[in-house]
Design a protein around this motif. Structure first.
Motif, PDB file in Angstrom:
ATOM      1  N   GLU A   1      22.195   4.141  12.114  1.00 37.99           N
ATOM      2  CA  GLU A   1      20.970   3.680  11.453  1.00 37.99           C
ATOM      3  C   GLU A   1      21.033   2.186  11.159  1.00 37.99           C
ATOM      4  N   PHE A   2      22.199   1.719  10.748  1.00 37.12           N
ATOM      5  CA  PHE A   2      22.371   0.284  10.505  1.00 37.12           C
ATOM      6  C   PHE A   2      22.129  -0.516  11.785  1.00 37.12           C
ATOM      7  N   LEU A   3      22.778  -0.134  12.864  1.00 34.28           N
ATOM      8  CA  LEU A   3      22.663  -0.884  14.113  1.00 34.28           C
ATOM      9  C   LEU A   3      21.260  -0.769  14.704  1.00 34.28           C
TER      10      LEU A   3
ATOM     11  N   ALA B   1      20.113  -2.382   4.865  1.00 31.72           N
ATOM     12  CA  ALA B   1      21.201  -3.298   5.227  1.00 31.72           C
ATOM     13  C   ALA B   1      21.053  -3.765   6.667  1.00 31.72           C
ATOM     14  N   GLY B   2      20.692  -2.862   7.557  1.00 32.42           N
ATOM     15  CA  GLY B   2      20.485  -3.240   8.951  1.00 32.42           C
ATOM     16  C   GLY B   2      19.345  -4.218   9.124  1.00 32.42           C
ATOM     17  N   ALA B   3      18.267  -4.015   8.358  1.00 35.90           N
ATOM     18  CA  ALA B   3      17.135  -4.934   8.435  1.00 35.90           C
ATOM     19  C   ALA B   3      17.519  -6.334   7.964  1.00 35.90           C
ATOM     20  N   ALA B   4      18.315  -6.406   6.897  1.00 35.24           N
ATOM     21  CA  ALA B   4      18.776  -7.711   6.408  1.00 35.24           C
ATOM     22  C   ALA B   4      19.660  -8.391   7.451  1.00 35.24           C
ATOM     23  N   ALA B   5      20.531  -7.623   8.090  1.00 35.07           N
ATOM     24  CA  ALA B   5      21.405  -8.188   9.114  1.00 35.07           C
ATOM     25  C   ALA B   5      20.596  -8.663  10.317  1.00 35.07           C
TER      26      ALA B   5
ATOM     27  N   LEU C   1      10.761  -5.343   3.253  1.00 36.11           N
ATOM     28  CA  LEU C   1      11.430  -5.720   2.008  1.00 36.11           C
ATOM     29  C   LEU C   1      12.716  -6.503   2.257  1.00 36.11           C
ATOM     30  N   ALA C   2      13.577  -6.011   3.139  1.00 35.25           N
ATOM     31  CA  ALA C   2      14.849  -6.695   3.377  1.00 35.25           C
ATOM     32  C   ALA C   2      14.650  -8.090   3.969  1.00 35.25           C
ATOM     33  N   PRO C   3      13.809  -8.254   4.996  1.00 29.27           N
ATOM     34  CA  PRO C   3      13.561  -9.614   5.483  1.00 29.27           C
ATOM     35  C   PRO C   3      12.869 -10.512   4.458  1.00 29.27           C
ATOM     36  N   ARG C   4      12.021  -9.952   3.624  1.00 27.27           N
ATOM     37  CA  ARG C   4      11.391 -10.760   2.575  1.00 27.27           C
ATOM     38  C   ARG C   4      12.455 -11.302   1.617  1.00 27.27           C
ATOM     39  N   PHE C   5      13.423 -10.464   1.298  1.00 27.47           N
ATOM     40  CA  PHE C   5      14.533 -10.917   0.459  1.00 27.47           C
ATOM     41  C   PHE C   5      15.327 -12.022   1.159  1.00 27.47           C
ATOM     42  N   MET C   6      15.527 -11.873   2.470  1.00 33.03           N
ATOM     43  CA  MET C   6      16.250 -12.909   3.209  1.00 33.03           C
ATOM     44  C   MET C   6      15.465 -14.216   3.242  1.00 33.03           C
ATOM     45  N   HIS C   7      14.142 -14.136   3.272  1.00 34.31           N
ATOM     46  CA  HIS C   7      13.325 -15.351   3.176  1.00 34.31           C
ATOM     47  C   HIS C   7      13.582 -16.051   1.857  1.00 34.31           C
ATOM     48  N   GLN C   8      13.778 -15.274   0.819  1.00 35.18           N
ATOM     49  CA  GLN C   8      14.023 -15.841  -0.507  1.00 35.18           C
ATOM     50  C   GLN C   8      15.328 -16.625  -0.549  1.00 35.18           C
ATOM     51  N   ILE C   9      16.349 -16.161   0.163  1.00 35.01           N
ATOM     52  CA  ILE C   9      17.678 -16.742  -0.020  1.00 35.01           C
ATOM     53  C   ILE C   9      18.145 -17.628   1.125  1.00 35.01           C
ATOM     54  N   LEU C  10      17.591 -17.487   2.318  1.00 36.88           N
ATOM     55  CA  LEU C  10      18.085 -18.267   3.446  1.00 36.88           C
ATOM     56  C   LEU C  10      17.488 -19.676   3.460  1.00 36.88           C
ATOM     57  N   PRO C  11      18.263 -20.668   3.823  1.00 34.44           N
ATOM     58  CA  PRO C  11      17.722 -22.026   3.956  1.00 34.44           C
ATOM     59  C   PRO C  11      16.968 -22.180   5.276  1.00 34.44           C
ATOM     60  N   ILE C  12      15.669 -22.432   5.191  1.00 37.10           N
ATOM     61  CA  ILE C  12      14.853 -22.602   6.405  1.00 37.10           C
ATOM     62  C   ILE C  12      14.059 -23.912   6.326  1.00 37.10           C
TER      63      ILE C  12
ATOM     64  N   MET D   1      17.492  -9.685  10.360  1.00 41.62           N
ATOM     65  CA  MET D   1      16.764 -10.900  10.006  1.00 41.62           C
ATOM     66  C   MET D   1      17.686 -12.104   9.962  1.00 41.62           C
ATOM     67  N   THR D   2      18.903 -11.896   9.543  1.00 40.77           N
ATOM     68  CA  THR D   2      19.865 -12.992   9.536  1.00 40.77           C
ATOM     69  C   THR D   2      20.133 -13.485  10.956  1.00 40.77           C
ATOM     70  N   LEU D   3      20.176 -12.571  11.908  1.00 43.85           N
ATOM     71  CA  LEU D   3      20.380 -12.961  13.306  1.00 43.85           C
ATOM     72  C   LEU D   3      19.171 -13.722  13.851  1.00 43.85           C
ATOM     73  N   VAL D   4      17.965 -13.323  13.454  1.00 45.36           N
ATOM     74  CA  VAL D   4      16.777 -14.093  13.843  1.00 45.36           C
ATOM     75  C   VAL D   4      16.872 -15.516  13.312  1.00 45.36           C
ATOM     76  N   TRP D   5      17.264 -15.639  12.055  1.00 43.49           N
ATOM     77  CA  TRP D   5      17.414 -16.961  11.434  1.00 43.49           C
ATOM     78  C   TRP D   5      18.425 -17.808  12.193  1.00 43.49           C
TER      79      TRP D   5
END
Length: 246
Positions: free
Chosen positions: A7-9, A91-95, A201-212, A97-101
């Motif tokens: 499910e994560f992958l 957790a998979g969604a956050a990961a 939700l997970a990517p929205r959280f990543m938008h909050q914390i990632l430097p873009i 999104m991090t790869l997209v970033w």
């Protein structure tokens, strides 16, 4: 591979390729800048295909908390597994999104459009009317879950082998992908069709914390809709499914 890893992958690949196409279309400079909504809808469907292809044999490839909850309501999935699946999906969604970033790191720095950047992470309504937005998202999730509940593994009976089952192999993931494509093209215009709480939700959280680079708000005031509406739509689909088959 155990079910939670699957499910994560699967969810990671879904978000990497799904939000990746949005980044390709919205951010600049990219080869796909401005290619439009049809490209996004098709790629999101193919992203689902890849996620289901990887996770399907090991977890059933829910890759969506609304699907896990809806299957439990319909009696097709154990309730005690739902929270574990949801954690793996978020957790998979956050990961993913991090790869997209990481893939579009330079494009994020060079893009000045705050809203466009946010759109590569999560959904944004075209007309901000919460009752209408909720209804649209619930209808999209209803279609997804209702159709998924009717997907059966194909069978071919072989002479002298009564229990033999021959499926479609990797093409077994295709029906779900096509459902997501048509939902995007038919119902995705008003809200961007999250139809998946983890996807938003997970990517929205990543938008909050990632430097873009320069960025605006993460629009948390809207975030409850792509969380609750898909759950509501999926639950209604499960209840109707049980009523129809009772």
């Amino acid at each position: 591979m155990n079910a939670l890893t699957a499910e994560f992958l699967g969810t990671m690949l879904l978000i990497l390729l799904g939000n990746g196409v949005v980044a390709n279309v919205v951010l600049k400079p990219t080869k796909g800048h401005g290619d439009g909504f049809v490209m996004i809808a098709l790629a999101w469907g193919l992203a689902v295909y890849v996620g289901v292809l990887v996770a399907g044999p090991h977890s059933g490839a829910h890759i969506n908390p609304a699907v896990s909850l809806s299957l439990a309501i319909a009696g097709k999935f154990a309730w005690y597994l739902v929270p574990y699946y949801m954690v793996a999906q978020f957790a998979g969604a956050a990961a993913g999104m991090t790869l997209v970033w990481l893939a579009y790191f330079e494009q994020y720095k060079k893009t000045d459009d705050d809203t466009g950047k946010l759109a590569t992470f999560c959904t944004i309504p075209e007309v901000r009317k919460y009752p209408a937005n909720f209804t649209t998202e619930a209808i999209g999730a209803f279609v997804l879950v209702f159709a998924v509940l009717f997907i059966a593994e194909p069978e071919i009976h072989v002479e002298h082998l009564e229990n033999a089952r021959i499926g479609l192999g990797s093409l077994g993931a295709l029906p779900v992908a096509l459902i997501v494509v048509v939902i995007g093209m038919s119902l995705g215009g008003p809200t961007g069709y999250a139809i998946n709480p983890a996807r938003d939700l997970a990517p929205r959280f990543m938008h909050q914390i990632l430097p873009i680079g320069k960025k605006g708000t993460s629009d948390w005031s809207y975030s409850w809709i792509p969380i609750l509406a898909p759950i509501a739509g999926g639950a209604i689909a499960s209840l109707l499914y049980m009523l129809v088959l009772s």
